[in-house]
Motif scaffolding. Structure first.
Motif, PDB file in Angstrom:
ATOM      1  N   SER A 138       0.981  -1.041   0.135  1.00 19.49           N
ATOM      2  CA  SER A 138       0.119   0.122  -0.081  1.00 19.49           C
ATOM      3  C   SER A 138       0.886   1.324  -0.054  1.00 19.49           C
ATOM      4  CB  SER A 138      -0.859   0.037   1.153  1.00 19.49           C
ATOM      5  OG  SER A 138      -1.866  -1.123   1.318  1.00 19.49           O
ATOM      6  N   GLY A 139       2.220   1.205   0.722  1.00 18.60           N
ATOM      7  CA  GLY A 139       3.019   2.410   0.634  1.00 18.60           C
ATOM      8  C   GLY A 139       3.987   2.281  -0.635  1.00 18.60           C
ATOM      9  N   LEU A 140       3.925   1.589  -1.577  1.00 16.76           N
ATOM     10  CA  LEU A 140       4.742   1.332  -2.618  1.00 16.76           C
ATOM     11  C   LEU A 140       4.896   2.459  -3.574  1.00 16.76           C
ATOM     12  CD1 LEU A 140       6.883  -0.513  -3.700  1.00 16.76           C
ATOM     13  CD2 LEU A 140       5.054  -1.625  -5.096  1.00 16.76           C
ATOM     14  N   SER A 141       5.975   3.360  -3.789  1.00 21.05           N
ATOM     15  CA  SER A 141       6.019   4.388  -4.626  1.00 21.05           C
ATOM     16  C   SER A 141       5.437   4.151  -5.964  1.00 21.05           C
ATOM     17  CB  SER A 141       7.494   4.635  -4.720  1.00 21.05           C
ATOM     18  OG  SER A 141       8.293   3.710  -5.346  1.00 21.05           O
ATOM     19  N   GLU A 142       5.169   5.038  -6.627  1.00 21.59           N
ATOM     20  CA  GLU A 142       4.405   4.716  -7.965  1.00 21.59           C
ATOM     21  C   GLU A 142       4.949   4.111  -8.852  1.00 21.59           C
ATOM     22  OE1 GLU A 142       2.840   7.880 -11.341  1.00 21.59           O
ATOM     23  OE2 GLU A 142       3.579   8.857  -9.509  1.00 21.59           O
ATOM     24  N   LYS A 143       6.234   4.170  -9.287  1.00 20.96           N
ATOM     25  CA  LYS A 143       7.127   3.255 -10.021  1.00 20.96           C
ATOM     26  C   LYS A 143       8.149   2.060  -9.276  1.00 20.96           C
ATOM     27  CE  LYS A 143       7.683   7.053 -13.574  1.00 20.96           C
ATOM     28  NZ  LYS A 143       8.814   7.735 -14.199  1.00 20.96           N
ATOM     29  N   GLY A 144       7.252   1.567  -8.332  1.00 19.78           N
ATOM     30  CA  GLY A 144       7.938   0.835  -7.436  1.00 19.78           C
ATOM     31  C   GLY A 144       7.788  -0.757  -7.860  1.00 19.78           C
ATOM     32  N   THR A 145       8.717  -1.515  -7.027  1.00 23.46           N
ATOM     33  CA  THR A 145       8.678  -2.903  -7.395  1.00 23.46           C
ATOM     34  C   THR A 145       8.494  -3.785  -6.164  1.00 23.46           C
ATOM     35  OG1 THR A 145      10.502  -2.511  -9.099  1.00 23.46           O
ATOM     36  CG2 THR A 145      10.404  -4.557  -8.127  1.00 23.46           C
ATOM     37  N   ALA A 146       7.638  -4.834  -6.638  1.00 21.62           N
ATOM     38  CA  ALA A 146       7.190  -5.694  -5.384  1.00 21.62           C
ATOM     39  C   ALA A 146       7.833  -7.055  -5.801  1.00 21.62           C
ATOM     40  CB  ALA A 146       5.654  -5.981  -5.567  1.00 21.62           C
ATOM     41  N   ILE A 147       8.517  -7.717  -4.772  1.00 23.62           N
ATOM     42  CA  ILE A 147       9.051  -9.271  -4.792  1.00 23.62           C
ATOM     43  C   ILE A 147       8.313 -10.077  -3.990  1.00 23.62           C
ATOM     44  CG2 ILE A 147      11.317 -10.271  -4.646  1.00 23.62           C
ATOM     45  CD1 ILE A 147      12.644  -7.870  -4.844  1.00 23.62           C
ATOM     46  N   PHE A 148       7.895 -11.150  -4.565  1.00 22.89           N
ATOM     47  CA  PHE A 148       6.977 -11.987  -3.974  1.00 22.89           C
ATOM     48  C   PHE A 148       7.434 -13.510  -3.754  1.00 22.89           C
ATOM     49  CE2 PHE A 148       3.024  -9.280  -5.220  1.00 22.89           C
ATOM     50  CZ  PHE A 148       3.343  -8.691  -3.995  1.00 22.89           C
ATOM     51  N   ASN A 149       7.333 -14.126  -2.813  1.00 26.92           N
ATOM     52  CA  ASN A 149       7.522 -15.646  -2.843  1.00 26.92           C
ATOM     53  C   ASN A 149       6.457 -16.449  -3.355  1.00 26.92           C
ATOM     54  OD1 ASN A 149       7.946 -18.382  -2.136  1.00 26.92           O
ATOM     55  ND2 ASN A 149       9.142 -17.735   0.104  1.00 26.92           N
ATOM     56  N   SER A 150       6.821 -17.098  -4.354  1.00 24.69           N
ATOM     57  CA  SER A 150       5.804 -17.743  -5.328  1.00 24.69           C
ATOM     58  C   SER A 150       5.142 -19.080  -4.465  1.00 24.69           C
ATOM     59  CB  SER A 150       5.988 -18.081  -6.578  1.00 24.69           C
ATOM     60  OG  SER A 150       6.916 -18.944  -6.646  1.00 24.69           O
ATOM     61  N   GLU A 151       5.976 -19.366  -3.376  1.00 20.10           N
ATOM     62  CA  GLU A 151       5.562 -20.661  -2.538  1.00 20.10           C
ATOM     63  C   GLU A 151       4.451 -20.472  -1.411  1.00 20.10           C
ATOM     64  OE1 GLU A 151       9.207 -22.748  -1.484  1.00 20.10           O
ATOM     65  OE2 GLU A 151       9.907 -22.553  -3.501  1.00 20.10           O
ATOM     66  N   SER A 152       4.277 -18.972  -1.294  1.00 28.68           N
ATOM     67  CA  SER A 152       3.436 -18.562  -0.230  1.00 28.68           C
ATOM     68  C   SER A 152       1.926 -18.590  -0.757  1.00 28.68           C
ATOM     69  CB  SER A 152       3.622 -17.133   0.203  1.00 28.68           C
ATOM     70  OG  SER A 152       4.744 -17.252   0.764  1.00 28.68           O
ATOM     71  N   HIS A 153       1.037 -18.433   0.062  1.00 30.23           N
ATOM     72  CA  HIS A 153      -0.494 -18.407  -0.188  1.00 30.23           C
ATOM     73  C   HIS A 153      -1.109 -17.072  -0.566  1.00 30.23           C
ATOM     74  CE1 HIS A 153       0.749 -22.437   1.880  1.00 30.23           C
ATOM     75  NE2 HIS A 153      -0.327 -22.804   1.156  1.00 30.23           N
ATOM     76  N   HIS A 154      -2.098 -17.351  -1.181  1.00 28.15           N
ATOM     77  CA  HIS A 154      -3.152 -16.199  -1.351  1.00 28.15           C
ATOM     78  C   HIS A 154      -2.836 -15.088  -2.274  1.00 28.15           C
ATOM     79  CE1 HIS A 154      -4.356 -17.792   3.112  1.00 28.15           C
ATOM     80  NE2 HIS A 154      -5.108 -18.072   2.129  1.00 28.15           N
ATOM     81  N   TRP A 155      -1.616 -15.124  -3.015  1.00 29.15           N
ATOM     82  CA  TRP A 155      -1.278 -13.995  -3.785  1.00 29.15           C
ATOM     83  C   TRP A 155      -2.225 -13.714  -4.957  1.00 29.15           C
ATOM     84  CZ3 TRP A 155       1.616 -11.870  -1.063  1.00 29.15           C
ATOM     85  CH2 TRP A 155       3.136 -12.726  -0.339  1.00 29.15           C
ATOM     86  N   SER A 156      -2.924 -14.599  -5.389  1.00 29.39           N
ATOM     87  CA  SER A 156      -3.947 -14.307  -6.493  1.00 29.39           C
ATOM     88  C   SER A 156      -5.119 -13.443  -5.929  1.00 29.39           C
ATOM     89  CB  SER A 156      -4.628 -15.607  -6.921  1.00 29.39           C
ATOM     90  OG  SER A 156      -5.303 -16.269  -5.983  1.00 29.39           O
ATOM     91  N   LYS A 157      -5.487 -13.230  -4.590  1.00 26.84           N
ATOM     92  CA  LYS A 157      -6.328 -12.288  -4.035  1.00 26.84           C
ATOM     93  C   LYS A 157      -5.902 -10.973  -4.014  1.00 26.84           C
ATOM     94  CE  LYS A 157      -8.372 -16.130  -1.035  1.00 26.84           C
ATOM     95  NZ  LYS A 157      -9.769 -15.982  -1.798  1.00 26.84           N
ATOM     96  N   TRP A 158      -4.498 -10.642  -4.021  1.00 26.29           N
ATOM     97  CA  TRP A 158      -4.010  -9.252  -3.806  1.00 26.29           C
ATOM     98  C   TRP A 158      -3.324  -8.896  -5.046  1.00 26.29           C
ATOM     99  CZ3 TRP A 158      -6.945  -9.989  -0.095  1.00 26.29           C
ATOM    100  CH2 TRP A 158      -6.561 -11.023   0.813  1.00 26.29           C
ATOM    101  N   LYS A 159      -3.647  -9.451  -6.151  1.00 29.81           N
ATOM    102  CA  LYS A 159      -2.909  -8.854  -7.261  1.00 29.81           C
ATOM    103  C   LYS A 159      -3.454  -7.283  -7.752  1.00 29.81           C
ATOM    104  CE  LYS A 159      -2.210 -12.733 -10.004  1.00 29.81           C
ATOM    105  NZ  LYS A 159      -2.346 -13.790 -11.136  1.00 29.81           N
TER     106      LYS A 159
END
Length: 254
Positions: A213-234
């Motif tokens: 939510s605080g990520l800058s306008e041109k920011g980058t997000a790095i996620f662990n694909s082995e974790s759960h629920h990512w599809s809900k927060w795209k």
């Protein structure tokens, strides 16, 4: 820390400055801020925080005796020392930290996760120190007090800052990331942790995603694909650069 005048601090915190009548008091510049009365140094503002089990207003005399330049309090005390009076000192601390962060040009990396975030923070900081002056969270001071205290140490000499963000209940990471406004965020993993505060595994996942939510306008997000629920927060990272990492799966760039 970036030097701040008492007049500017009042504006940042929506506070009221008392004992301001002398020219000397009006011209005070704050170069250090402490929430610990035992760690007062030169040109220091003492902020008296209030928590569930403590009230730092009890230690105001110690701060004065150690020659604090000014106090930030929730009520005025009988002393000639300059005092900024605010409704909530914890909120005021956050406002000062946010102002300092906005004044600095450092690349900010926010890190969270159910486990391993302190180790990842230390490794990341160790690498980035090879490329420029780097600030990082001290030990695991990653809550709503630790994050702003870390941000206070930013100045224009820093090229990078690694900010660890932890939580025991919803909205805590949201608060920290709004102060930090990171350029890059990393969610290391999501496991069953602090369920008393988050109520469910899904609650943990929602809380960790608050960092986006605080990520800058041109920011980058790095996620662990082995974790759960990512599809809900795209939706939280639409129009952002997204990287996925995994031990078991092939990494993906979105």
């Amino acid at each position: 820390m970036i030097p701040i005048s008492l007049k500017k601090l009042c504006k940042i915190t929506n506070g009221i400055l008392v004992n301001k009548n002398t020219l000397e008091n009006n011209n005070i510049i704050i170069n250090n801020i402490s929430t610990n009365s035992k760690k007062i140094v030169s040109e220091c503002l003492f902020i008296a925080l209030i928590g569930k089990n403590f009230n730092a207003h009890d230690f105001i005399n110690e701060a004065i005796n150690k020659r604090a330049s000014a106090l930030l309090l929730e009520h005025r005390v009988k002393s000639k020392i300059p005092q900024i009076i605010v409704k909530n000192t914890t909120s005021a601390l956050g406002k000062i930290a946010s102002w300092i962060r906005k004044k600095c040009k450092a690349n900010i990396i926010g890190i969270t996760g159910s486990s391993g975030k302190t180790s990842v923070k230390e490794i990341t900081a160790s690498i980035l120190k090879c490329y420029g002056n780097t600030l990082s969270t001290f030990k695991n001071l990653n809550n709503n007090i630790g994050v702003p205290l870390t941000l206070l140490n930013l100045d224009n000499s820093h090229k990078f800052a690694i900010i660890e963000m932890g939580a025991n209940q919803p909205k805590e990471i949201l608060y920290s990331t709004k102060l930090t406004n990171p350029d890059i965020v990393l969610i290391n993993n999501i496991y069953h942790s602090h369920l008393d505060g988050f109520k469910s595994f899904l609650g943990v996942s929602k809380a960790k995603q608050e960092i986006c939510s605080g990520l800058s306008e041109k920011g980058t997000a790095i996620f662990n694909s082995e974790s759960h629920h990512w599809s809900k927060w795209k939706k939280n990272v639409l129009n952002k650069n997204v990287f996925w990492f995994s031990i078991k799966k092939k990494s993906i760039v979105c």
